[in-house]
Design a protein around this motif. Structure first.
Motif, PDB file in Angstrom:
ATOM      1  N   TRP A 276       0.850  -1.187   0.000  1.00  0.00           N
ATOM      2  CA  TRP A 276       0.000   0.000   0.000  1.00  0.00           C
ATOM      3  C   TRP A 276       0.890   1.244   0.000  1.00  0.00           C
ATOM      4  O   TRP A 276       2.030   1.221   0.508  1.00  0.00           O
ATOM      5  N   ASP A 277       0.363   2.306  -0.541  1.00  0.00           N
ATOM      6  CA  ASP A 277       0.967   3.628  -0.359  1.00  0.00           C
ATOM      7  C   ASP A 277      -0.170   4.610  -0.139  1.00  0.00           C
ATOM      8  O   ASP A 277      -1.319   4.219   0.061  1.00  0.00           O
ATOM      9  N   GLY A 278       0.115   5.903  -0.158  1.00  0.00           N
ATOM     10  CA  GLY A 278      -0.926   6.900   0.065  1.00  0.00           C
ATOM     11  C   GLY A 278      -1.297   7.037   1.523  1.00  0.00           C
ATOM     12  O   GLY A 278      -0.577   6.581   2.423  1.00  0.00           O
ATOM     13  N   THR A 279      -2.428   7.651   1.757  1.00  0.00           N
ATOM     14  CA  THR A 279      -2.845   8.002   3.117  1.00  0.00           C
ATOM     15  C   THR A 279      -4.209   7.393   3.413  1.00  0.00           C
ATOM     16  O   THR A 279      -5.118   7.449   2.576  1.00  0.00           O
ATOM     17  N   ALA A 280      -4.349   6.794   4.596  1.00  0.00           N
ATOM     18  CA  ALA A 280      -5.622   6.236   5.052  1.00  0.00           C
ATOM     19  C   ALA A 280      -5.577   6.103   6.557  1.00  0.00           C
ATOM     20  O   ALA A 280      -4.516   5.865   7.144  1.00  0.00           O
ATOM     21  N   GLY A 281      -6.736   6.279   7.189  1.00  0.00           N
ATOM     22  CA  GLY A 281      -6.821   6.060   8.624  1.00  0.00           C
ATOM     23  C   GLY A 281      -6.811   4.568   8.932  1.00  0.00           C
ATOM     24  O   GLY A 281      -6.537   3.726   8.071  1.00  0.00           O
ATOM     25  N   TRP A 282      -7.108   4.270  10.174  1.00  0.00           N
ATOM     26  CA  TRP A 282      -7.066   2.859  10.582  1.00  0.00           C
ATOM     27  C   TRP A 282      -8.080   2.039   9.771  1.00  0.00           C
ATOM     28  O   TRP A 282      -9.264   2.368   9.711  1.00  0.00           O
ATOM     29  N   GLU A 283      -7.575   0.952   9.133  1.00  0.00           N
ATOM     30  CA  GLU A 283      -8.395   0.041   8.336  1.00  0.00           C
ATOM     31  C   GLU A 283      -8.034  -1.401   8.696  1.00  0.00           C
ATOM     32  O   GLU A 283      -6.858  -1.713   8.881  1.00  0.00           O
ATOM     33  N   GLU A 284      -9.045  -2.207   8.800  1.00  0.00           N
ATOM     34  CA  GLU A 284      -8.757  -3.623   9.028  1.00  0.00           C
ATOM     35  C   GLU A 284      -8.417  -4.291   7.698  1.00  0.00           C
ATOM     36  O   GLU A 284      -9.141  -4.147   6.706  1.00  0.00           O
ATOM     37  N   LYS A 285      -7.336  -5.048   7.695  1.00  0.00           N
ATOM     38  CA  LYS A 285      -6.923  -5.829   6.538  1.00  0.00           C
ATOM     39  C   LYS A 285      -7.054  -7.312   6.908  1.00  0.00           C
ATOM     40  O   LYS A 285      -6.578  -7.733   7.958  1.00  0.00           O
TER      41      LYS A 285
END
Length: 719
Positions: A194-203
């Motif tokens: 992954w790259d870029g910006t994101a808040g907390w996400e479940e993978k």
């Protein structure tokens, strides 16, 4: 803030990483697309020559945070749950810097700047010799290649492998990357970035296609950066690595049916199939077995896992089971027992399916009730087993395979010129057909089975004798038909355990059905209603039965059991008439005297009369003297069927009783003339084998002592 981790010796870490880098499992292709649109597939290689090290953690102990709720229960087993709330790295974890060329060392470590839950989460530059606090400087460094690996762990028993974690990221797009990876050898890693910006996400990743079944696997998190802009980077928290291990299920049960007398009895030695039901009808056969003598069966314990179930939830991929019983069994390596319909399909009964079954013991039992129109099929099938078992157990001879055909309501077989039950050893055979109205008769089923057994052993079948298709127990036939049918009439008597041949349910006419009691048929029966001889199948059957049984009456004194009879039938030379059977009996060394009496009892006369050979000699005695054992009768008698001790002798005529001739208990002729008597007498002696007799006459001379002419003869014969 930093917390202090226990010091791990560098040598131990070197050994661990060498083990990671020297794995030799097969290469795994790069993973396909992920359900996460922000994830990109890719491949990494961890250089094995780079030795990792760890730096003592400088952080104080952290307080416990909240625990992650399990994703599911059931067959899931946790391999690792990492919340970073305790000491890190702990058992199973390895952290390393895979870019030592810049002279800097950055490791993944935990920090309390940005947790997802609790108080701590992992950041890729918080550890190592040059690690720093992201709360103070929230920017990753250029040219980083920081690895956090868990493993190896065992997935050999896994039916599913799943990894979930929470990811927060602020990463330069198209240049820097955060990876989640897996490996089968500790060196080649595949995964998503992954790259870029994101808040907390479940993978959440299903690694089943890549890791399940492998005894040594790894998973990891990697951060890589180039030399341009740096942001805060990735944070990882609440990692859960788990595998789904299938439980075991044991399928067992019992099969019962209602017999001809409406008694509930076990379906002995019936084939059992275990299936897993699949969508679309392509069900999987999981195993076969056979019910035992009590109708019980049990399959070996097996993993409760459906390999081809498309449900993505492993908890829903337990087996969907059902059991089928079938009238087709191999009783031995050379004996297959089958009952089919006209189309050649064995009869089947099913129980189930039970879907998504629970682990443990699963019972599949069933009764075949009187309402089931296939019930007679089980009657016939059990008759076939009883016949095979009886012959094999009592003779030691395996009589071989039997194929039987029956259909509900059908008394005539298609294209066959005669209606009723029969055996066919010709075109399309061998098989027996049981007419529907004969299915009630266990004797009829075993009768036709007897034909099949004789054909198995001899290849002999009376296809040419049309008259043999229209016969009765006491019809006048020919010797070939009487032998074939008589053997087949005899077999159900011994298998089913009574002397009556029942054309219905039985025994001996129970329920008002027709029957014939062969023990009551003897020489008192007068033709033409009950003809005599070996061209009558009922007489042949009765003779065989009297050879077998121990209930002796009239002339019958034989008790041989079934083995010597069956051994002659099943072994060469192959007889085609009862007289040939009798010749084989005599050649077998079995007793003939009692055997010929049993045959005689059933109006078949194979007895040879006894004879005096050589003729009995005359005897001369002196007046006033006696002669013990003057003639030994064994030495002068012979019989084809009887031994000397089985013959009997008696005096049937004496011309003058004063000559004093008797036969003693030792079968010797004794001569004791009356005192003072002189003269001659003729004595007729009869030899009997209990069926027929022979006579011979002896002259006895009593002479005075002064008659010297007789003295040498007397002294010679009376020492």
């Amino acid at each position: 803030m930093r917390k202090r981790a226990p010091f791990v010796p560098v040598g131990l870490i070197l050994l661990l990483l060498l083990a990671l880098g020297s794995g030799a499992s097969a290469q795994v292709p790069p993973p396909g697309s992920s359900s996460d649109p922000s994830a990109h597939p890719g491949e990494l290689r961890l250089p094995p020559e780079i030795a990792p090290s760890t730096t003592p953690d400088r952080d104080p102990p952290k307080s416990e945070g909240k625990r992650m709720t399990p994703l599911s229960s059931g067959g899931w087993q946790e391999i690792k749950r990492e919340t970073f709330e305790g000491v890190f790295p702990n058992a199973g974890w390895t952290v390393r810097d895979a870019n030592p060329s810049d002279g800097l060392e950055y490791f993944w470590d935990d920090d309390d700047c940005r947790p997802h839950s609790g108080f701590w989460a992992a950041w890729p530059a918080n550890g190592g010799l040059h690690g720093y606090d992201p709360c103070v400087d929230p920017h990753y460094r250029p040219n980083m290649n920081s690895w956090m690996i868990y493993g190896p762990f065992d997935a050999s028993d896994a039916r599913a492998v799943e990894v979930s974690f929470w990811l927060w990221r602020q990463i330069e797009t198209n240049n820097d990357r955060a990876w989640f990876v897996f490996s089968n050898d500790g060196e080649h890693f595949y995964g998503w970035w992954w790259d870029g910006t994101a808040g907390w996400e479940e993978k959440r990743f299903d690694l089943t296609p890549y890791l399940a079944g492998d005894a040594s696997v790894w998973v990891g998190w990697v951060f890589q950066s180039n030399g341009t802009t740096q942001y805060e980077g990735p944070w990882v928290d609440d990692i859960l690595i788990r595998k789904y291990v299938a439980g075991e299920v044991t399928v067992q049960g019992s099969l019962f049916y209602f017999d001809r007398n409406n008694n509930r009895v076990p379906a002995r030695f019936t084939k059992v199939y275990l299936y897993d039901r699949d969508l679309g009808g392509s069900d999987d056969l999981l195993g076969t077995t056979v019910t035992d003598a009590n109708g019980f069966f049990q399959f070996p314990a097996r993993p409760n896992w459906d390999e081809d179930d498309p449900d993505p939830d492993p908890s829903n991929r337990r087996l969907d089971l059902y059991v089928v019983w079938e009238t087709d069994v191999n009783d031995s390596a050379s004996a297959r027992r089958r009952l089919t319909n006209f189309g050649g399909q064995a009869y089947r009964w099913q129980r189930g399916p039970q879907t998504n079954v629970q682990d443990g013991i699963l019972d599949f039992s069933r009764d075949i009730g009187v309402e089931d129109n296939q019930l007679p099929a089980m009657w016939i099938f059990q008759d076939l087993r009883r016949a095979w078992e009886y012959v094999r157990n009592t003779t030691g001879v395996d009589p071989g395979s039997v194929t039987a055909r029956w259909e509900n309501g059908q008394n005539c077989y298609p294209s066959w010129p005669f209606c009723g039950s029969y055996f066919n050893g010709g075109v399309g055979g061998p098989y027996i057909f049981i007419a529907h109205n004969s299915a009630i008769s266990g004797d009829t089923v075993v009768h036709e089975t007897g034909h099949h057994y004789m054909w198995n052993a001899t290849g002999w079948w009376l296809w040419w004798d049309v008259g043999c298709y229209n016969h009765s127990l006491f019809s006048q036939e020919d010797v070939n038909c009487a032998w074939s049918e008589g053997w087949a009439d005899f077999l159900p008597l011994v298998v089913n355990g009574d002397p009556c041949y029942d054309f219905g349910r039985g025994p001996c006419g129970a329920g008002g059905s027709a029957f014939e009691n062969l023990e009551t048929r003897d020489r008192d029966d007068l033709p033409p209603l009950f003809p005599w001889g070996d061209a009558v199948e009922g007489r042949v059957a009765g003779a065989l039965y009297d050879l077998f049984d121990n209930a002796n009456e009239d002339f019958d004194s034989a008790t041989f059991g079934v083995a010597p009879i069956a051994n002659i039938v099943f072994q060469a030379p192959h007889e085609d008439r009862f007289s040939a059977f009798w010749n084989s009996w005599k050649d077998s060394g079995q007793n003939r005297h009692h055997a010929v009496r049993a045959i005689w009892q059933n109006t078949i006369d194979y007895d040879t009369p006894p004879r005096f050979e050589p003729p009995l000699p005359d005897r001369t005695v002196l007046q006033g003297f006696g002669w013990e054992n003057a003639i030994g009768l064994w030495a002068y008698s012979a019989d084809e069927e009887s031994n000397d001790w089985e013959l009997d002798w008696q005096i049937v005529y004496v011309s003058d009783w004063r000559c004093g001739v008797t036969i003693d208990a030792g079968d010797y002729v004794d001569i004791h003339p009356q005192a003072g008597w002189l003269g001659s007498c003729d004595v007729t002696i009869r030899a009997s084998d209990s069926l027929e007799t022979a006579n011979d006459t002896v002259r006895v001379n009593v002479v005075p002592v002064r008659a010297k002419v007789f003295l040498p003869l007397v002294l010679k014969n009376n020492p």
